[in-house]
Design an enzyme around this catalytic site. Sequence first.
Site, mmCIF file in Angstrom:
data_model
loop_
_atom_site.group_PDB
_atom_site.id
_atom_site.type_symbol
_atom_site.label_atom_id
_atom_site.label_comp_id
_atom_site.label_asym_id
_atom_site.label_seq_id
_atom_site.Cartn_x
_atom_site.Cartn_y
_atom_site.Cartn_z
ATOM 1 N N MET A 110 -12.293 3.762 -1.237
ATOM 2 C CA MET A 110 -13.036 3.967 0.012
ATOM 3 C C MET A 110 -13.726 5.316 -0.116
ATOM 4 O O MET A 110 -13.409 6.283 0.590
ATOM 5 C CB MET A 110 -12.065 3.916 1.204
ATOM 6 C CG MET A 110 -11.558 2.497 1.465
ATOM 7 S SD MET A 110 -10.042 2.453 2.442
ATOM 8 C CE MET A 110 -8.832 2.646 1.139
ATOM 9 N N SER A 136 0.850 -1.189 0.000
ATOM 10 C CA SER A 136 0.000 0.000 0.000
ATOM 11 C C SER A 136 0.883 1.234 0.000
ATOM 12 O O SER A 136 1.644 1.476 0.950
ATOM 13 C CB SER A 136 -0.892 0.026 1.236
ATOM 14 O OG SER A 136 -1.429 1.329 1.375
ATOM 15 N N MET A 189 -9.255 7.543 -0.539
ATOM 16 C CA MET A 189 -10.147 7.896 0.574
ATOM 17 C C MET A 189 -10.702 9.297 0.373
ATOM 18 O O MET A 189 -9.996 10.190 -0.106
ATOM 19 C CB MET A 189 -9.377 7.837 1.891
ATOM 20 C CG MET A 189 -8.680 6.506 2.132
ATOM 21 S SD MET A 189 -7.941 6.439 3.761
ATOM 22 C CE MET A 189 -7.046 4.877 3.651
ATOM 23 N N HIS A 241 -8.090 0.505 -4.405
ATOM 24 C CA HIS A 241 -9.060 0.252 -3.335
ATOM 25 C C HIS A 241 -9.805 1.554 -3.064
ATOM 26 O O HIS A 241 -9.257 2.478 -2.468
ATOM 27 C CB HIS A 241 -8.263 -0.233 -2.106
ATOM 28 C CG HIS A 241 -9.091 -0.507 -0.904
ATOM 29 N ND1 HIS A 241 -8.538 -0.725 0.343
ATOM 30 C CD2 HIS A 241 -10.428 -0.605 -0.732
ATOM 31 C CE1 HIS A 241 -9.504 -0.950 1.214
ATOM 32 N NE2 HIS A 241 -10.662 -0.873 0.594
ATOM 33 N N HIS A 300 -0.838 -1.386 -4.440
ATOM 34 C CA HIS A 300 -2.135 -1.111 -3.803
ATOM 35 C C HIS A 300 -2.289 0.393 -3.582
ATOM 36 O O HIS A 300 -1.470 1.022 -2.914
ATOM 37 C CB HIS A 300 -2.204 -1.860 -2.476
ATOM 38 C CG HIS A 300 -3.543 -1.829 -1.813
ATOM 39 N ND1 HIS A 300 -4.568 -2.673 -2.155
ATOM 40 C CD2 HIS A 300 -4.023 -1.049 -0.810
ATOM 41 C CE1 HIS A 300 -5.624 -2.435 -1.395
ATOM 42 N NE2 HIS A 300 -5.325 -1.440 -0.557
ATOM 43 N N ASP A 327 -6.237 -6.945 3.938
ATOM 44 C CA ASP A 327 -5.722 -5.572 3.989
ATOM 45 C C ASP A 327 -5.866 -5.013 5.397
ATOM 46 O O ASP A 327 -6.980 -4.876 5.912
ATOM 47 C CB ASP A 327 -6.534 -4.728 2.988
ATOM 48 C CG ASP A 327 -6.040 -3.298 2.858
ATOM 49 O OD1 ASP A 327 -5.008 -2.955 3.452
ATOM 50 O OD2 ASP A 327 -6.699 -2.535 2.129
ATOM 51 N N MET A 375 -11.049 -6.642 4.893
ATOM 52 C CA MET A 375 -10.403 -5.603 5.698
ATOM 53 C C MET A 375 -10.165 -6.161 7.092
ATOM 54 O O MET A 375 -11.108 -6.514 7.799
ATOM 55 C CB MET A 375 -11.315 -4.373 5.823
ATOM 56 C CG MET A 375 -11.486 -3.531 4.576
ATOM 57 S SD MET A 375 -9.971 -2.840 3.898
ATOM 58 C CE MET A 375 -9.307 -1.929 5.274
HETATM 59 C C1 DX5 Z 1 -6.636 1.084 5.294
HETATM 60 C C2 DX5 Z 1 -6.033 0.763 3.940
HETATM 61 C C3 DX5 Z 1 -4.873 -0.157 3.989
HETATM 62 C C4 DX5 Z 1 -3.725 0.319 4.820
HETATM 63 C C5 DX5 Z 1 -2.804 -0.810 5.112
HETATM 64 O O1 DX5 Z 1 -7.831 1.768 5.104
HETATM 65 O O2 DX5 Z 1 -7.003 0.142 3.109
HETATM 66 O O3 DX5 Z 1 -4.444 -0.514 2.698
HETATM 67 O O4 DX5 Z 1 -3.039 1.366 4.229
HETATM 68 O O5 DX5 Z 1 -1.788 -0.306 5.921
HETATM 69 P P1 DX5 Z 1 -0.971 -1.211 6.934
HETATM 70 O O6 DX5 Z 1 -0.392 -2.332 6.137
HETATM 71 O O7 DX5 Z 1 0.018 -0.251 7.453
HETATM 72 O O8 DX5 Z 1 -1.959 -1.697 7.976
HETATM 73 ZN ZN ZN Z 2 -6.408 -0.747 1.109
#
Ligand code: DX5
Ligand code: ZN
Length: 220
Positions: free
Chosen positions: A69, A9, A38, A67, A34, A176, A138
């Site tokens: 959101m 990510s 957001m 992804h 990834h 994730d 998630m």
């Molecule tokens: C959270 C994201 C993830 C996040 C993962 O909303 O979808 O992709 O960035 O980060 P780590 O691996 O640091 O938990």
């Molecule tokens: Zn993500």
Amino acid sequence: MTVPLISPSILSADFARLGEEVRAIDAAGADWIHVDVMDGHFVPNITIGPGVVKALRPHTTKPFDVHLMISPVDSFLEAFAQAGADIITVHPEAGPHVHRTVQAIKALGKKAGVSLNPATPAKMLDYLIDDVDLVLVMSVNPGFGGQSFISSQLRKIEAIRRMIDKSGRQIHLEVDGGVDLSTAASCVSAGADVLVAGTATFRGGPAHYAANIAALKGTG
Ligand code: DX5
Ligand code: ZN
């Protein structure tokens, strides 16, 4: 045991040097990239839009695992498809009609993913599984990197693995949130084949990316 694909990510990358960071994780063995999008509405954070995805596209040939959101999502699908997304994943909670959204992603010629929040049951997939290319579990509540893995999600991964096997279709099962050296193997044992990792990939800076990715794959 299956060697998982790793999708770092870029939320944990240095945003001032994103192109360079994408090239570095590509060279370090990332399978996918990834991209966490957001909107400050569906989740309490604002990150990346289609313009950034487009700017990053020339920096790697690896698949962009986008992804979303954001809510509502439908009006942004085309922009992300045109920007160079390969897989577009949406949340049923972002609504209003996830089945329609999945069809719209496929009509754009992209792979369609559905992501389930920690409190969303696997059953949500009953009438979607035959249409999706990827399920994203998630293992933290969406919004931020660096959160702790919610271990109840392992049971959900197992349940979804059974649904996928029963479907007989090629569907990726991705996890994730909070994936690190202490949780990666449990995710794979539970049936995941793709691991998203932000913090655990970028920890230590570029000199460590290859070792971090290999360790997450269990080959390091
Ligand atoms: C959270 C994201 C993830 C996040 C993962 O909303 O979808 O992709 O960035 O980060 P780590 O691996 O640091 O938990
Ligand atoms: Zn993500």
